[in-house]
Enzyme design. Structure first.
Site, PDB file in Angstrom:
ATOM      1  N   LYS A   1      70.399  87.159 -20.268  1.00  0.00           N
ATOM      2  CA  LYS A   1      70.376  86.526 -18.934  1.00  0.00           C
ATOM      3  C   LYS A   1      70.408  85.000 -19.057  1.00  0.00           C
ATOM      4  CE  LYS A   1      67.761  85.176 -15.437  1.00  0.00           C
ATOM      5  NZ  LYS A   1      66.402  84.796 -15.162  1.00  0.00           N
TER       6      LYS A   1
ATOM      7  N   ASP B   1      68.924  88.744 -12.361  1.00  0.00           N
ATOM      8  CA  ASP B   1      67.462  88.605 -12.373  1.00  0.00           C
ATOM      9  C   ASP B   1      66.858  89.709 -11.505  1.00  0.00           C
ATOM     10  OD1 ASP B   1      67.877  87.865  -9.771  1.00  0.00           O
ATOM     11  OD2 ASP B   1      66.794  85.981  -9.895  1.00  0.00           O
TER      12      ASP B   1
END
Ligand code: SF4
Length: 211
Positions: A123, A141
């Site tokens: 991420k 997220d």
């Protein structure tokens, strides 16, 4: 006739474009390095809190060489309000040293090189690729993961599945803007509890009945 998942995705993208035509990058930074540090700090911490601590940190060291020379205790003390400061300070220092030793102090611009750095997962690498280098990526997220499920765009099983489903549904050239639009949408419309589905600009049209 039932709307297909792809049609629904594009309709949601149009709503997001109307609601959030401009999406400034929430983490204050001046280049790829300061963005990378800010994203590492943002793990389990709000962007607001990160933006409160980075001015002092970057005043002391705003590049890999200076950060690699900073005492880890100094870094830890400054970033304490962000939480997980023992691990984050060690990772920031170690990551900076690797940039100096292996990349001439620059942030590499490939997923594999970024993901090999301490404290940098997929991420974090995706945020840097998208926001610093303009390479299409879809950082997922918790907001995006939850909303993709509630909007019926993914099955909610894993973050990896959500990322791959969203990448299939939306045109590549929209990914970098869209991930920020969904984050802004979540922050604006999705409180932790007590959301009102009937008043929500997306869920009342496209949300799952059971979510
Ligand atoms: S109804 Fe709206 S506020 Fe609630 S989860 Fe869905 S998108 Fe978020």
């Amino acid at each position: 006739m039932a709307i297909s998942r792809k049609e629904k995705a594009l309709a949601i993208a149009r709503i997001l474009d109307d609601l959030f035509p401009e999406v400034p990058v929430p983490l204050v930074h001046k280049d790829a390095y300061t963005l990378l540090v800010a994203v590492i700090l943002s793990a389990r911490c709000t962007d607001i809190k990160v933006n409160e601590v980075t001015p002092e940190l970057f005043h002391k060291a705003d590049n890999a060489k200076a950060m690699s020379k900073l005492d880890v205790d100094v870094i830890r003390e400054i970033i304490k309000p962000c939480g997980l400061s023992p691990a984050k300070s060690k990772n920031i220092k170690a990551m900076s040293k690797i940039l100096v030793d292996q990349y001439g102090g620059q942030v590499p611009s490939t997923f594999s090189e970024l993901e090999a750095l301490p404290g940098v997962g997929h991420k974090t690498a995706s945020v840097v690729m998208a926001q610093a280098f303009g390479v299409p990526a879809f950082p997922v997220d918790t907001h995006i993961h939850r909303l993709a499920y509630r909007w019926g765009l993914s099955d909610g099983s894993t973050v990896e599945k959500t990322e791959s489903d969203l990448k299939k549904l939306f045109p590549k050239e929209t990914w970098n803007k869209l991930h920020l639009q969904i984050i802004y949408f979540g922050r604006t419309y999705c409180p932790a509890r007590g959301h009102v589905r009937a008043k929500c600009p997306i869920c009342h049209l496209y949300g799952r009945r059971d979510a």
